[in-house]
Design a protein around this motif. Structure first.
Motif, PDB file in Angstrom:
ATOM      1  N   VAL A  36     -75.788 -60.644 -11.853  1.00 19.88           N
ATOM      2  CA  VAL A  36     -76.068 -60.629 -10.420  1.00 19.88           C
ATOM      3  C   VAL A  36     -75.352 -61.810  -9.780  1.00 19.88           C
ATOM      4  N   PHE A  37     -74.733 -61.558  -8.641  1.00 20.58           N
ATOM      5  CA  PHE A  37     -73.955 -62.562  -7.930  1.00 20.58           C
ATOM      6  C   PHE A  37     -74.365 -62.587  -6.464  1.00 20.58           C
ATOM      7  N   ALA A  38     -74.102 -63.720  -5.813  1.00 20.35           N
ATOM      8  CA  ALA A  38     -74.357 -63.845  -4.378  1.00 20.35           C
ATOM      9  C   ALA A  38     -73.113 -64.425  -3.726  1.00 20.35           C
ATOM     10  N   LEU A  39     -72.658 -63.781  -2.672  1.00 16.24           N
ATOM     11  CA  LEU A  39     -71.507 -64.276  -1.948  1.00 16.24           C
ATOM     12  C   LEU A  39     -71.679 -64.018  -0.462  1.00 16.24           C
ATOM     13  N   GLN A  40     -70.928 -64.740   0.314  1.00 15.91           N
ATOM     14  CA  GLN A  40     -70.963 -64.590   1.758  1.00 15.91           C
ATOM     15  C   GLN A  40     -70.658 -63.131   2.092  1.00 15.91           C
ATOM     16  N   ASP A  41     -71.480 -62.545   2.946  1.00 17.86           N
ATOM     17  CA  ASP A  41     -71.336 -61.127   3.273  1.00 17.86           C
ATOM     18  C   ASP A  41     -70.403 -60.942   4.466  1.00 17.86           C
ATOM     19  N   LEU A  42     -69.205 -61.515   4.340  1.00 14.62           N
ATOM     20  CA  LEU A  42     -68.245 -61.445   5.438  1.00 14.62           C
ATOM     21  C   LEU A  42     -66.843 -61.574   4.868  1.00 14.62           C
ATOM     22  N   CYS A  43     -66.058 -60.542   4.996  1.00 11.03           N
ATOM     23  CA  CYS A  43     -64.679 -60.574   4.506  1.00 11.03           C
ATOM     24  C   CYS A  43     -63.912 -61.660   5.246  1.00 11.03           C
ATOM     25  N   SER A  44     -63.171 -62.456   4.516  1.00 11.06           N
ATOM     26  CA  SER A  44     -62.414 -63.552   5.136  1.00 11.06           C
ATOM     27  C   SER A  44     -61.199 -63.048   5.908  1.00 11.06           C
ATOM     28  N   HIS A  45     -60.861 -61.802   5.745  1.00 12.64           N
ATOM     29  CA  HIS A  45     -59.708 -61.238   6.459  1.00 12.64           C
ATOM     30  C   HIS A  45     -60.110 -60.560   7.762  1.00 12.64           C
ATOM     31  N   ALA A  46     -61.137 -59.709   7.721  1.00  7.91           N
ATOM     32  CA  ALA A  46     -61.435 -58.880   8.883  1.00  7.91           C
ATOM     33  C   ALA A  46     -62.852 -59.010   9.412  1.00  7.91           C
ATOM     34  N   ALA A  47     -63.642 -59.929   8.884  1.00  3.57           N
ATOM     35  CA  ALA A  47     -64.994 -60.196   9.366  1.00  3.57           C
ATOM     36  C   ALA A  47     -65.878 -58.943   9.383  1.00  3.57           C
ATOM     37  N   VAL A  48     -65.864 -58.185   8.287  1.00  3.50           N
ATOM     38  CA  VAL A  48     -66.784 -57.067   8.108  1.00  3.50           C
ATOM     39  C   VAL A  48     -67.626 -57.333   6.866  1.00  3.50           C
ATOM     40  N   GLN A  49     -68.739 -56.620   6.757  1.00  2.00           N
ATOM     41  CA  GLN A  49     -69.672 -56.861   5.662  1.00  2.00           C
ATOM     42  C   GLN A  49     -69.117 -56.394   4.320  1.00  2.00           C
ATOM     43  N   LEU A  50     -69.064 -57.318   3.370  1.00  2.00           N
ATOM     44  CA  LEU A  50     -68.641 -56.967   2.012  1.00  2.00           C
ATOM     45  C   LEU A  50     -69.692 -56.118   1.309  1.00  2.00           C
ATOM     46  N   SER A  51     -70.956 -56.254   1.719  1.00  3.37           N
ATOM     47  CA  SER A  51     -72.027 -55.488   1.077  1.00  3.37           C
ATOM     48  C   SER A  51     -71.862 -53.985   1.275  1.00  3.37           C
ATOM     49  N   GLU A  52     -71.013 -53.577   2.208  1.00  9.22           N
ATOM     50  CA  GLU A  52     -70.761 -52.153   2.425  1.00  9.22           C
ATOM     51  C   GLU A  52     -69.628 -51.627   1.542  1.00  9.22           C
ATOM     52  N   GLY A  53     -69.009 -52.517   0.782  1.00  8.52           N
ATOM     53  CA  GLY A  53     -67.911 -52.122  -0.088  1.00  8.52           C
ATOM     54  C   GLY A  53     -68.380 -51.767  -1.476  1.00  8.52           C
ATOM     55  N   GLU A  54     -67.431 -51.410  -2.320  1.00  5.25           N
ATOM     56  CA  GLU A  54     -67.728 -51.020  -3.688  1.00  5.25           C
ATOM     57  C   GLU A  54     -67.616 -52.212  -4.631  1.00  5.25           C
ATOM     58  N   VAL A  55     -68.517 -52.260  -5.607  1.00  2.07           N
ATOM     59  CA  VAL A  55     -68.495 -53.279  -6.652  1.00  2.07           C
ATOM     60  C   VAL A  55     -67.949 -52.623  -7.918  1.00  2.07           C
ATOM     61  N   ASP A  56     -66.908 -53.236  -8.479  1.00  2.00           N
ATOM     62  CA  ASP A  56     -66.303 -52.666  -9.682  1.00  2.00           C
ATOM     63  C   ASP A  56     -65.537 -53.740 -10.434  1.00  2.00           C
ATOM     64  N   ASN A  57     -65.722 -53.784 -11.726  1.00  2.00           N
ATOM     65  CA  ASN A  57     -64.944 -54.661 -12.597  1.00  2.00           C
ATOM     66  C   ASN A  57     -64.935 -56.123 -12.140  1.00  2.00           C
ATOM     67  N   GLY A  58     -66.104 -56.625 -11.726  1.00  2.00           N
ATOM     68  CA  GLY A  58     -66.216 -58.036 -11.352  1.00  2.00           C
ATOM     69  C   GLY A  58     -65.733 -58.383  -9.965  1.00  2.00           C
ATOM     70  N   THR A  59     -65.477 -57.367  -9.131  1.00  2.00           N
ATOM     71  CA  THR A  59     -65.039 -57.622  -7.755  1.00  2.00           C
ATOM     72  C   THR A  59     -65.837 -56.769  -6.782  1.00  2.00           C
ATOM     73  N   VAL A  60     -65.787 -57.161  -5.517  1.00  2.00           N
ATOM     74  CA  VAL A  60     -66.308 -56.330  -4.436  1.00  2.00           C
ATOM     75  C   VAL A  60     -65.139 -56.050  -3.500  1.00  2.00           C
ATOM     76  N   GLU A  61     -65.024 -54.797  -3.091  1.00  2.00           N
ATOM     77  CA  GLU A  61     -63.914 -54.384  -2.240  1.00  2.00           C
ATOM     78  C   GLU A  61     -64.364 -54.249  -0.803  1.00  2.00           C
ATOM     79  N   CYS A  62     -63.623 -54.839   0.112  1.00  2.00           N
ATOM     80  CA  CYS A  62     -63.886 -54.679   1.537  1.00  2.00           C
ATOM     81  C   CYS A  62     -63.505 -53.255   1.929  1.00  2.00           C
ATOM     82  N   TRP A  63     -64.406 -52.558   2.564  1.00  2.00           N
ATOM     83  CA  TRP A  63     -64.187 -51.154   2.886  1.00  2.00           C
ATOM     84  C   TRP A  63     -63.132 -50.942   3.977  1.00  2.00           C
TER      85      TRP A  63
END
Length: 111
Positions: A36-63
């Motif tokens: 389990v990990f915790a990170l800022q829920d804001l993409c540093s590129h486009a200021a959208v929620q990372l929590s809405e993206g997919e988690v896979d292979n140790g990463t979260v993808e900005c949608w």
């Protein structure tokens, strides 16, 4: 360190992220396998929620634009993002997830 309860561990589904607010910070709680990990829920590129993206292979993808961020380090693993997001210490206690938003693991100041 000041850990605050973020959510129940059961609320964080495998390979998904959950949006929570701790104090004044929006945090994405991500589960990758048994970790389990915790990170800022804001993409540093486009200021959208990372929590809405997919988690896979140790990463979260900005949608929005497809930037991926390493769950451990907060560093982007592909473009268009070039700046990391804050990551926070996590503890699991009695089936609950606790996060310390006053300390960052990677030194990035959350916004």
């Amino acid at each position: 360190m000041t850990f605050e309860r973020a959510c129940a561990l059961a609320d964080v589904q495998a390979d998904e992220a959950l949006a929570v607010t701790i104090d004044r910070y929006d945090v994405a709680i991500a589960r990758n396998g048994d970790e389990v990990f915790a990170l800022q829920d804001l993409c540093s590129h486009a200021a959208v929620q990372l929590s809405e993206g997919e988690v896979d292979n140790g990463t979260v993808e900005c949608w929005l634009h497809g930037s991926c961020f390493d769950l451990r380090t907060g560093k982007p693993t592909n473009f268009p993002a070039t700046e990391p997001v804050a990551t926070f210490p996590v503890e699991i206690r009695d089936g609950d997830v606790y996060v310390d938003v006053e300390s960052t693991l990677n030194g990035v100041t959350p916004t």
